[in-house]
Design an enzyme around this catalytic site. Structure first.
Site, PDB file in Angstrom:
ATOM      1  N   HIS A  93       0.445  -1.097  -0.165  1.00 36.64           N
ATOM      2  CA  HIS A  93      -0.193   0.206  -0.142  1.00 36.64           C
ATOM      3  C   HIS A  93       0.628   1.528  -0.191  1.00 36.64           C
ATOM      4  O   HIS A  93       1.931   1.539   0.536  1.00 36.64           O
ATOM      5  CB  HIS A  93      -1.155   0.314   1.483  1.00 36.64           C
ATOM      6  CG  HIS A  93      -0.401   0.312   2.189  1.00 36.64           C
ATOM      7  ND1 HIS A  93       0.057   1.122   3.568  1.00 36.64           N
ATOM      8  CD2 HIS A  93       0.056  -0.845   3.540  1.00 36.64           C
ATOM      9  CE1 HIS A  93       0.450   1.148   4.065  1.00 36.64           C
ATOM     10  NE2 HIS A  93       0.328   0.071   4.324  1.00 36.64           N
ATOM     11  N   ASP A 105       5.837   1.568   6.375  1.00 32.35           N
ATOM     12  CA  ASP A 105       4.918   1.437   6.141  1.00 32.35           C
ATOM     13  C   ASP A 105       4.378   2.522   4.983  1.00 32.35           C
ATOM     14  O   ASP A 105       3.929   3.325   5.872  1.00 32.35           O
ATOM     15  CB  ASP A 105       4.579   1.182   7.174  1.00 32.35           C
ATOM     16  CG  ASP A 105       2.991   0.550   7.535  1.00 32.35           C
ATOM     17  OD1 ASP A 105       2.349  -0.020   6.840  1.00 32.35           O
ATOM     18  OD2 ASP A 105       2.173   1.051   8.524  1.00 32.35           O
ATOM     19  N   GLU A 139      -4.536   1.155   2.725  1.00 28.17           N
ATOM     20  CA  GLU A 139      -4.641  -0.224   3.728  1.00 28.17           C
ATOM     21  C   GLU A 139      -4.754   0.811   5.057  1.00 28.17           C
ATOM     22  O   GLU A 139      -5.253   0.221   6.293  1.00 28.17           O
ATOM     23  CB  GLU A 139      -3.321  -0.331   3.889  1.00 28.17           C
ATOM     24  CG  GLU A 139      -3.460  -1.470   4.212  1.00 28.17           C
ATOM     25  CD  GLU A 139      -2.564  -1.402   5.741  1.00 28.17           C
ATOM     26  OE1 GLU A 139      -2.436  -2.653   6.545  1.00 28.17           O
ATOM     27  OE2 GLU A 139      -2.299  -1.246   6.161  1.00 28.17           O
ATOM     28  N   GLU A 140      -4.106   1.477   5.107  1.00 26.32           N
ATOM     29  CA  GLU A 140      -4.332   2.505   6.609  1.00 26.32           C
ATOM     30  C   GLU A 140      -5.852   3.309   6.794  1.00 26.32           C
ATOM     31  O   GLU A 140      -5.939   3.322   8.259  1.00 26.32           O
ATOM     32  CB  GLU A 140      -3.150   4.018   6.367  1.00 26.32           C
ATOM     33  CG  GLU A 140      -2.155   4.140   6.092  1.00 26.32           C
ATOM     34  CD  GLU A 140      -1.504   2.401   7.672  1.00 26.32           C
ATOM     35  OE1 GLU A 140      -2.275   2.140   8.651  1.00 26.32           O
ATOM     36  OE2 GLU A 140       0.244   2.734   7.743  1.00 26.32           O
ATOM     37  N   GLU A 166       4.059  -5.768   4.195  1.00 27.51           N
ATOM     38  CA  GLU A 166       3.957  -4.688   5.548  1.00 27.51           C
ATOM     39  C   GLU A 166       4.941  -4.639   6.015  1.00 27.51           C
ATOM     40  O   GLU A 166       6.195  -4.783   6.125  1.00 27.51           O
ATOM     41  CB  GLU A 166       2.514  -5.692   6.466  1.00 27.51           C
ATOM     42  CG  GLU A 166       1.074  -4.894   6.123  1.00 27.51           C
ATOM     43  CD  GLU A 166       1.194  -3.875   6.226  1.00 27.51           C
ATOM     44  OE1 GLU A 166       1.820  -3.433   7.060  1.00 27.51           O
ATOM     45  OE2 GLU A 166      -0.274  -2.773   5.812  1.00 27.51           O
ATOM     46  N   HIS A 242       4.671   4.625  12.596  1.00 23.79           N
ATOM     47  CA  HIS A 242       3.617   5.300  12.073  1.00 23.79           C
ATOM     48  C   HIS A 242       4.252   6.383  12.480  1.00 23.79           C
ATOM     49  O   HIS A 242       2.938   7.218  13.446  1.00 23.79           O
ATOM     50  CB  HIS A 242       2.535   4.479  12.987  1.00 23.79           C
ATOM     51  CG  HIS A 242       1.551   4.037  12.384  1.00 23.79           C
ATOM     52  ND1 HIS A 242       0.433   3.568  12.553  1.00 23.79           N
ATOM     53  CD2 HIS A 242       2.450   3.084  10.623  1.00 23.79           C
ATOM     54  CE1 HIS A 242      -0.371   2.484  11.332  1.00 23.79           C
ATOM     55  NE2 HIS A 242       1.333   2.252  10.719  1.00 23.79           N
TER      56      HIS A 242
END
Length: 794
Positions: A93, A105, A139-140, A166, A242
């Site tokens: 993603h 990510d 995706e998030e 991922e 994140h």
């Protein structure tokens, strides 16, 4: 590397933002078209842009429903010139969470997929099956884009297996942490093809237990597409996952190369495999799989594992039975002695666990939780030394008072047998439960038993000689080496998670529990040496000293939990939402309104470390709960309320915000339906992210709605949560809810609230929010946005 740098240079790629929907998409299309122009004549490349709209319910985070509109997928199909009936999917993603560059990510995975596409397309060797590359753009937003692809795209019907790429950390090795469901041939494909294997069925069973508050597209392909697959994730340095520190320069080229080598090899293997076309024939059975120090992977069917486990346990029980029955006249006495040793071993474990957890609770209560977050050695010095000291103390007291004047050689022998008995029972129980992780118990039964049989004669003739000790250590080498390797993997994954697991669970209690468990496991076959050596007083005093000194230092606050070190930051995560709230009554009148900055610390420490830097954020502004409103009248972006206590979030009064693009909420109709039901239809227009909260009043029930599969799914606590997002543009959101309401209700039958979240653009941060964020210390990662909240009663 160039692909990665260019994707992250775009900046945060939040769903609905121009960066995600236009700039990232255009960059991907430009690279894909460039690759297609240089591809070999052996292949055909097709490109499609999908912008799906859909809805589904999911039991993640306590359960909620998701609705998406006009989100973006970039899809590439590489296939033989003659076409292909079957395909393998590779998924990444390109979107990121707000306010982060999302290098690990998941931009790095998309960069790897671009390079794999480039490599495969230039090969003159034709593939047997198609390879579909899905660059998914949402995706998030809780797995929305993968759902749009697997349930709506025409190419999805041809997919027989998938690889999902991922991240739960930044760089390092990529761990295979989920496979299947069933389809053991997929694991075998990874075992045969991967050049640098790193896989663990233990990680799979931990992840699927729900202990880690995360999920991946694997779930969507499995549950909604009924497709088996392999889930891989980078797990190193989860401290900056994140956050704004997830930048491309922190991902080593070696890490990218390693991931590319593995995924290219596995995709190529699957795309030329006869089994892919007939995957349904090989779908039955689970697999036990684990790697040895990253050198190779052992994998075998779970049914074979079950046989191995039961045979190993049976041999151990036969050995123990022969030991007990070796003298028929003393059989009862021998059994009593074995069970007593068994009892003392279990007692020592319970006492150790209780003692260490008491220390962990004490540390948490005095406000020193997470002292080890930046300095992991502190947790080992504090809880590891306490655990080892307590184990030794219990057995030392048993030796001194209960086993006084007994033969040391006999005691050493009986406590070895007691440990073997514990592991054999654990092996049988875990196997009966169907846990593939039972292979660990097999290691801890088979190797010690073999070792014991080999050195039995030496021990009985000469006692604990140096030769005995060396042979004993060599025999235990494999299980101890593997357990140390596994413990490193577990702590690598779990320690950073403690900094983002909410304010409900004391992280010191969790980590102390893990350390105690590993201490018990690693000490299980060395407890017998406490009875073989003359004294363990020096060891006990040393361990106690280490524990006491560490505890004093922790209590003094010398170990600050967080770090702003540029090379290795370990920030505290804080979310700030500048919120304006309005509460309407049954007649549509505003009966209450307020504005403030709602502050959530993502770990157990709350804001105690922030107050000295920002004094107005203190315990006098704790968030009150609006009892009559769903989710306490707060604008949760996801239903994670159960992870955060209201006593550990704060509401700082601030001026009202007036978004330039305010939410538009309309009631389209109210219809009386059969069986005392009422259908309410709504239209909503607003920003790319909105949350809908529904609470039926007492006596009424939410029976159906136009979302998901039509059956409402309640969140933890009984309220209903809907997560909404849209791409760059979308038509107004139309939905209806139907409630059963026997009799009349003067106070209405349902409370319904809508929150609008502004994650990007001119409405994202107010001047007050900007000013507050600037004052936060540099060891925090503070993510802020503006939102509005409106509650209605119908």
């Amino acid at each position: 590397r160039e692909y990665l740098d260019n994707i992250t240079a775009i900046g945060p790629r939040t769903v609905g933002s121009p960066e995600n929907e236009v700039l990232a998409v255009n960059y991907l299309l430009e690279q894909i078209r460039g690759i297609a122009r240089q591809s070999s004549d052996a292949h055909k490349i097709s490109v499609d842009i999908q912008r799906p709209t859909g809805s589904f319910s999911i039991d993640f985070l306590g359960g909620f429903t998701s609705y998406y509109a006009n989100i973006t997928n970039v899809i590439v199909k590489l296939e033989p010139r003659s076409g292909a009936e079957h395909a393998v999917l590779s998924n990444c993603h390109f979107d990121s969470v707000p306010n982060t560059p999302g290098a690990s990510d998941d931009a790095v995975s998309c960069a790897v997929m671009l390079e794999i596409l480039n490599t495969l397309s230039k090969s003159s060797e034709s593939l047997q099956h198609a390879v579909i590359f899905l660059f998914n753009g949402a995706e998030e937003n809780v797995l929305q884009a993968s759902h749009g692809f697997i349930t709506q795209h025409e190419w999805a019907k041809s997919i027989r297996a998938f690889i999902n790429l991922e991240a739960a950390g930044v760089g390092g090795k990529e761990l295979v942490f989920q496979t299947g469901p069933e389809n053991p041939w997929l694991v075998q494909a990874y075992v045969v093809a991967a050049k640098h294997p790193f896989a663990s069925v233990v990680a799979q069973e931990i992840f699927q237990s729900g202990i880690i508050p995360a999920d991946t597209d694997f779930r969507i392909y499995r549950d909604f597409g009924n497709v088996p697959g392999i889930d891989l994730a980078f797990i190193e340095n989860g401290y900056i996952y994140h956050t704004k520190y997830d930048t491309s320069d922190r991902i080593l080229t070696d890490s990218i190369q390693r991931a590319g080598d593995n995924i290219l090899a596995v995709l190529k293997y699957l795309a030329t495999s006869e089994k892919l076309a007939k995957s349904f024939e090989y779908r039955h059975g689970n697999v036990v799989f684990f790697d040895m120090l990253g050198l190779f992977v052992l994998a075998y069917p779970a049914r074979i594992g079950t046989i191995i486990n039961y045979v190993t346990a049976a041999i151990a029980f036969i050995y123990l039975s022969k030991k007990v029955l070796q003298s028929k006249t003393r059989a009862v006495h021998n059994l009593k002695k074995l069970l007593t040793a068994f009892g003392f071993t279990l007692t020592s474990w319970v006492c150790t666990l209780v003692a260490v957890l008491i220390v962990a609770v004490f540390v948490s209560v005095i406000g020193r939780a997470l002292s080890w977050y930046t300095h992991f050695y502190v947790s080992v010095s504090l809880y590891g030394s306490a655990a080892a000291a307590k184990l030794i103390l219990v057995h030392m007291l048993a030796k001194k008072f209960f086993y006084k004047n007994m033969n040391e050689q006999y005691l050493g022998d009986i406590f070895f047998d007691a440990s073997l008995m514990i592991w054999s029972i654990a092996l049988a129980v875990m196997t009966q439960m169907g846990l593939c992780s039972a292979f660990i118990c097999t290691l801890w039964v088979a190797f010690p038993l073999l070792t014991k049989l080999m050195i039995h004669k030496e021990f009985h003739q000469k006692g604990a000689t140096m030769k005995f000790i060396v042979m004993y250590m060599l025999g235990m080498f494999v299980p101890y080496l593997y357990m140390l390797y596994l413990s490193w993997t577990v702590f690598e994954m779990f320690t950073p998670v403690m900094g983002r697991s909410g304010s409900e669970i004391p992280p010191d209690v969790v980590l102390a529990g893990f350390i105690v468990v590993f201490t018990m496991i690693l000490s299980s076959y060395f407890v017998n040496f406490i009875y073989l050596v003359k004294s363990t007083k020096t060891t006990l005093v040393t361990l106690t000293t280490v524990f006491v000194v560490t505890l004093i230092l922790v209590c003094s606050g010398i170990f600050f939990p967080y770090s702003s070190d540029a090379a290795n930051p370990k920030p505290k995560r804080v979310f700030l939402q500048h919120t304006s709230r309005r509460f309407h009554d049954l007649d549509g009148n505003v009966v209450k309104s307020d504005s403030g900055i709602w502050i959530n610390g993502f770990d157990y420490n709350g804001i105690s470390h922030i107050t000295p830097h920002v004094p107005e954020i203190n315990d006098t502004i704790r968030t009150p709960c609006e009892e009559q409103a769903p989710f306490c009248g707060l604008p949760w972006i996801l239903p994670v309320h159960f992870m955060f206590r209201l006593v550990k979030n704060w509401y700082l009064p601030a001026p009202e915000i007036l978004p330039r693009s305010p939410i538009q909420f309309k009631v389209l109709s109210k219809e009386l339906m059969p069986l005392n039901s009422v259908r309410l239809s709504f239209e909503v227009s607003g920003p790319s992210h909105m949350s809908l909260y529904v609470r039926p009043h007492e006596g009424s029930a939410l029976s159906s709605w136009s979302l998901g599969d039509g059956t409402p799914v309640a969140s933890t606590g009984g309220d209903y949560f809907v997560f909404y997002s849209h791409g760059l543009q979308a038509a107004p959101w139309h939905f209806w809810v139907e409630l059963t309401a026997p009799g009349k209700h003067s106070d209405g039958i349902v409370s319904l609230a809508i929150a609008a979240h502004y994650f990007f653009g001119e409405d994202q941060k107010s001047p007050q929010l900007y000013a507050l964020l600037e004052r936060f210390p540099n060891w925090t990662f503070s993510s802020g946005w503006s939102c509005t909240y409106d509650l209605f009663v119908f």
